[in-house]
Motif scaffolding. Structure first.
Motif: not given
Lengths: 114, 112
Positions: A31, A33, A50, A96, A99-106, B34, B36, B46, B51, B97
């Motif tokens: 994924y 964004y 996605y 994913s 079932g869990t998803t953690e997003a990391f940023f540029g 979450f 941040y 993060l 959950y 999700n």
């Protein structure tokens, strides 16, 4: 740090010109964004992907298009830049797991439209 | 439009105190939450994910989740000046999700 590189980091452009921002990842995450961040509005989702060639609109997609021809690259294009698109743009990636998803940023791209 | 609400602050606490940051969300089907941290001029980082209902501790940080009340919080114990930043709450949205909705953030200042 997650392997996310945004380019350019800073750009000044004129109203009416097309602009493309690039996000490159080395994490092989599914994924990707694009967000914009403005004072008083927080982070708002522009478009997301996605999978390769699979993209969808976020809450502020008007005036923006995206493309993802490879897993690692996600491009954001402003077809005809306007002053209201002056903002800081962040790319993020996530995967994913169970079932869990953690997003990391540029690092972000600061775009100024004059 | 699913919403995530945070007090904008600024929240000011003395060094060594407990900082309490709060967040409410409108989407009842949200399952992932979450926190941040974002320093001025930097990208969001993060620091906590949660959950399930209850508390989750990681060092000086504790995240608390109450799905019935649609409420999530972040406690920072023994606050340090280096904790001064904007804290963003994020919630998965639209039954997806992997798509996050962010609050506008709370500015925390820790005074030496």
């Amino acid at each position: 740090d997650a392997g996310i590189t945004q380019s350019p980091r800073h750009k000044v452009t004129e109203t009416g010109t097309p602009v493309t921002l690039r996000c490159h990842q080395t994490e092989n995450h599914r994924y990707m964004y694009w967000y914009r961040q403005d004072p008083g509005h927080g982070l708002r989702l522009i478009h997301y992907s996605y999978g390769v060639k699979d993209t969808d609109k976020g809450e502020v997609s008007d005036g923006y298009s995206v493309s993802r021809s490879k897993t690692e690259d996600f491009l954001l294009t402003l077809e005809s830049a306007t002053s209201s698109q002056t903002s800081v743009y962040f790319c993020a990636i996530s995967e994913s797991w169970g079932g869990t998803t953690e997003a990391f940023f540029g690092q972000g791209t600061r775009l100024t439209v004059v | 439009q699913k919403e995530v609400e945070q007090n904008s602050g600024p929240l000011s606490v003395p060094e060594g105190a407990i900082a309490s940051l709060n967040c409410t969300y409108s989407d009842r089907v949200s399952q992932s939450f979450f926190w941040y941290r974002q320093y001025s001029g930097k990208s969001p980082e993060l620091i906590m994910s949660i959950y399930s209902n209850g508390d989750k501790e990681d060092g000086r940080f504790t995240a608390q989740l109450n799905k019935a009340s649609q409420y999530v919080s972040l406690l920072i114990r023994d606050s340090q000046p280096s904790d001064s930043a904007t804290y963003l709450c994020a919630v998965n949205s639209g039954g997806s999700n992997y798509k996050l909705t962010f609050g506008k953030g709370t500015l925390l200042t820790v005074n030496p």
